[in-house]
Design an enzyme around this catalytic site. Structure first.
Site, PDB file in Angstrom:
ATOM      1  N   ASP A  42     -32.813  92.374  -9.498  1.00  0.00           N
ATOM      2  CA  ASP A  42     -31.476  92.549  -9.246  1.00  0.00           C
ATOM      3  C   ASP A  42     -30.736  93.173 -10.409  1.00  0.00           C
ATOM      4  O   ASP A  42     -31.483  93.683 -11.456  1.00  0.00           O
ATOM      5  CB  ASP A  42     -30.232  91.104  -9.284  1.00  0.00           C
ATOM      6  CG  ASP A  42     -30.614  90.380  -7.722  1.00  0.00           C
ATOM      7  OD1 ASP A  42     -31.117  90.636  -7.204  1.00  0.00           O
ATOM      8  OD2 ASP A  42     -30.204  88.924  -7.867  1.00  0.00           O
ATOM      9  N   LYS A  64     -27.017  95.295  -5.368  1.00  0.00           N
ATOM     10  CA  LYS A  64     -25.827  94.868  -4.429  1.00  0.00           C
ATOM     11  C   LYS A  64     -24.587  95.364  -4.646  1.00  0.00           C
ATOM     12  O   LYS A  64     -23.818  95.679  -3.618  1.00  0.00           O
ATOM     13  CB  LYS A  64     -26.180  93.511  -3.386  1.00  0.00           C
ATOM     14  CG  LYS A  64     -26.872  92.535  -2.743  1.00  0.00           C
ATOM     15  CD  LYS A  64     -26.518  92.085  -2.003  1.00  0.00           C
ATOM     16  CE  LYS A  64     -28.218  90.962  -1.549  1.00  0.00           C
ATOM     17  NZ  LYS A  64     -27.678  90.523  -2.919  1.00  0.00           N
ATOM     18  N   MET A 181     -18.140  84.530 -11.354  1.00  0.00           N
ATOM     19  CA  MET A 181     -17.862  85.389 -10.841  1.00  0.00           C
ATOM     20  C   MET A 181     -16.548  85.547 -10.387  1.00  0.00           C
ATOM     21  O   MET A 181     -15.620  85.601  -9.388  1.00  0.00           O
ATOM     22  CB  MET A 181     -18.626  85.598  -9.265  1.00  0.00           C
ATOM     23  CG  MET A 181     -19.665  85.823  -9.353  1.00  0.00           C
ATOM     24  SD  MET A 181     -20.661  85.558  -7.268  1.00  0.00           S
ATOM     25  CE  MET A 181     -21.321  83.880  -7.792  1.00  0.00           C
TER      26      MET A 181
HETATM   27  N1  SAH Z   1     -27.863  83.050 -10.452  1.00  0.00           N
HETATM   28  C1  SAH Z   1     -27.332  83.076 -11.964  1.00  0.00           C
HETATM   29  C2  SAH Z   1     -26.074  83.314 -10.901  1.00  0.00           C
HETATM   30  C3  SAH Z   1     -25.737  84.693  -9.669  1.00  0.00           C
HETATM   31  S1  SAH Z   1     -24.388  84.952  -9.764  1.00  0.00           S
HETATM   32  C4  SAH Z   1     -27.227  81.978 -12.446  1.00  0.00           C
HETATM   33  O1  SAH Z   1     -27.566  80.753 -11.882  1.00  0.00           O
HETATM   34  O2  SAH Z   1     -27.112  82.073 -13.796  1.00  0.00           O
HETATM   35  C5  SAH Z   1     -23.203  85.671 -11.005  1.00  0.00           C
HETATM   36  C6  SAH Z   1     -22.775  85.617 -12.292  1.00  0.00           C
HETATM   37  O3  SAH Z   1     -23.725  84.566 -12.599  1.00  0.00           O
HETATM   38  C7  SAH Z   1     -21.794  86.337 -13.046  1.00  0.00           C
HETATM   39  O4  SAH Z   1     -20.481  87.270 -12.305  1.00  0.00           O
HETATM   40  C8  SAH Z   1     -21.438  85.598 -14.223  1.00  0.00           C
HETATM   41  O5  SAH Z   1     -20.380  84.366 -13.123  1.00  0.00           O
HETATM   42  C9  SAH Z   1     -22.450  84.889 -13.955  1.00  0.00           C
HETATM   43  N2  SAH Z   1     -23.355  85.060 -14.807  1.00  0.00           N
HETATM   44  C10 SAH Z   1     -24.982  85.893 -14.925  1.00  0.00           C
HETATM   45  N3  SAH Z   1     -25.791  86.151 -16.123  1.00  0.00           N
HETATM   46  C11 SAH Z   1     -24.705  85.959 -17.262  1.00  0.00           C
HETATM   47  C12 SAH Z   1     -24.634  86.315 -18.300  1.00  0.00           C
HETATM   48  N4  SAH Z   1     -25.909  86.458 -19.276  1.00  0.00           N
HETATM   49  N5  SAH Z   1     -23.849  85.832 -19.094  1.00  0.00           N
HETATM   50  C13 SAH Z   1     -22.378  85.001 -18.309  1.00  0.00           C
HETATM   51  N6  SAH Z   1     -22.087  85.384 -17.180  1.00  0.00           N
HETATM   52  C14 SAH Z   1     -23.361  85.081 -17.033  1.00  0.00           C
END
Ligand code: SAH
Length: 270
Positions: A42, A64, A181
């Site tokens: 991803d 995506k 998000m």
């Molecule tokens: N599966 C992931 C989430 C995917 S959706 C998880 O469990 O963390 C993608 C969202 O995750 C982003 O829009 C943001 O809101 C959050 N996100 C992912 N990585 C991040 C990071 N390093 N710091 C802050 N938010 C993060």
């Protein structure tokens, strides 16, 4: 004579990469990455994690951003099925945890329907590990009785969560809200939560790119957060953290005192 042992099904490993820093991978994730022939990766996966792959492993970036979501998801499924059936060790690598806003459930279904075995390796999710990067304990019991993980991004253009009822529940039950998000829609989200009954001076923070070199924290009140986000240019990937629990983190406490004085001062001058 014993019947021949059934041939093992082709397998795909659905692996959580955590929020960034490779040291936050599980040992199992690190081992599987070292053994993989093909890694479907991803956008959000920290590039440092890929250093764990064998040199001959193939990385297929399947982010995506900007694509037609449904076709691409089907394409990702086909790709995994094809590679696994060809006898290669396939890892599907996702940011954070594969089952927290990661479409992991859909991918498991698609792979099982295609007759494959799927093994899921959990990862640290940004909604909990992100705030922790700044010492924010999301369920500190002195301030909160629970945690709601919610998406701020309505899927397929739908209405998204019912912010008004979420606000009422969060207030009544002392719940911390963590919005994934949601940074681009923070103004609408904050407004809806305030209209739903969360006090405008509820502590609120934005945690951007946690556990990467670009990590940043912004703290304000719920009413002040959207302006802070706009002024300081906070952007995806980021989570919003809303709730009294921000008082439990020293860093947030100081910023909060300032943000509140600021709001009070502005109110005071009309
Ligand atoms: N599966 C992931 C989430 C995917 S959706 C998880 O469990 O963390 C993608 C969202 O995750 C982003 O829009 C943001 O809101 C959050 N996100 C992912 N990585 C991040 C990071 N390093 N710091 C802050 N938010 C993060």
């Amino acid at each position: 004579m014993r019947p021949p042992a059934p041939r093992p099904l082709p397998t795909v490993w659905l692996v959580g990469a955590g929020p960034g820093d490779p040291e936050l991978l599980t040992l199992r994730a690190a081992r599987l990455l070292g053994e993989a022939d093909v890694v479907l990766c991803d956008d959000l996966v920290d590039r440092r994690v890929l250093a764990l792959l064998k040199p001959e492993a193939r990385v297929l970036p399947v982010g995506k951003r900007g694509g037609c979501v449904s076709t691409e998801q089907a394409f990702i499924h086909q790709l995994m099925v094809r590679e696994a059936r060809a006898g290669r060790r396939v890892v599907r690598l996702k940011g954070g945890d594969p089952f927290v806003f990661g479409r992991g459930g859909e991918e498991v279904d698609a792979l099982r329907e295609a007759g494959l075995d799927v093994q899921v390796v959990p990862g640290l999710s940004a909604g909990v590990a992100g705030p922790a990067a700044f010492g924010i304990p999301v369920t500190d019991r002195r301030h909160a009785r629970g945690l709601v993980l919610v998406t701020g991004h309505a899927q397929d253009g739908g209405a998204g969560p019912d912010w008004a009822s979420l606000a009422a529940t969060a207030r009544a039950s002392a719940l911390t809200l963590v919005v994934y998000m949601g940074v681009a829609r923070s103004a609408a989200i904050a407004q809806a939560l305030i209209e739903g009954g969360l006090p405008a001076d509820t502590p609120a923070a934005v945690v951007q790119a946690a556990h990467t070199e670009a990590q940043r924290l912004g703290v304000s009140t719920l009413a002040g957060l959207p302006a802070l986000i706009a002024r300081e240019g906070y952007a995806s990937p980021a989570v919003l953290v809303i709730g009294e629990v921000l008082h439990a983190a020293a860093l947030a406490r100081e910023a909060l005192a300032e943000a509140r004085t600021d709001t009070v001062a502005r109110q005071g001058h009309g």
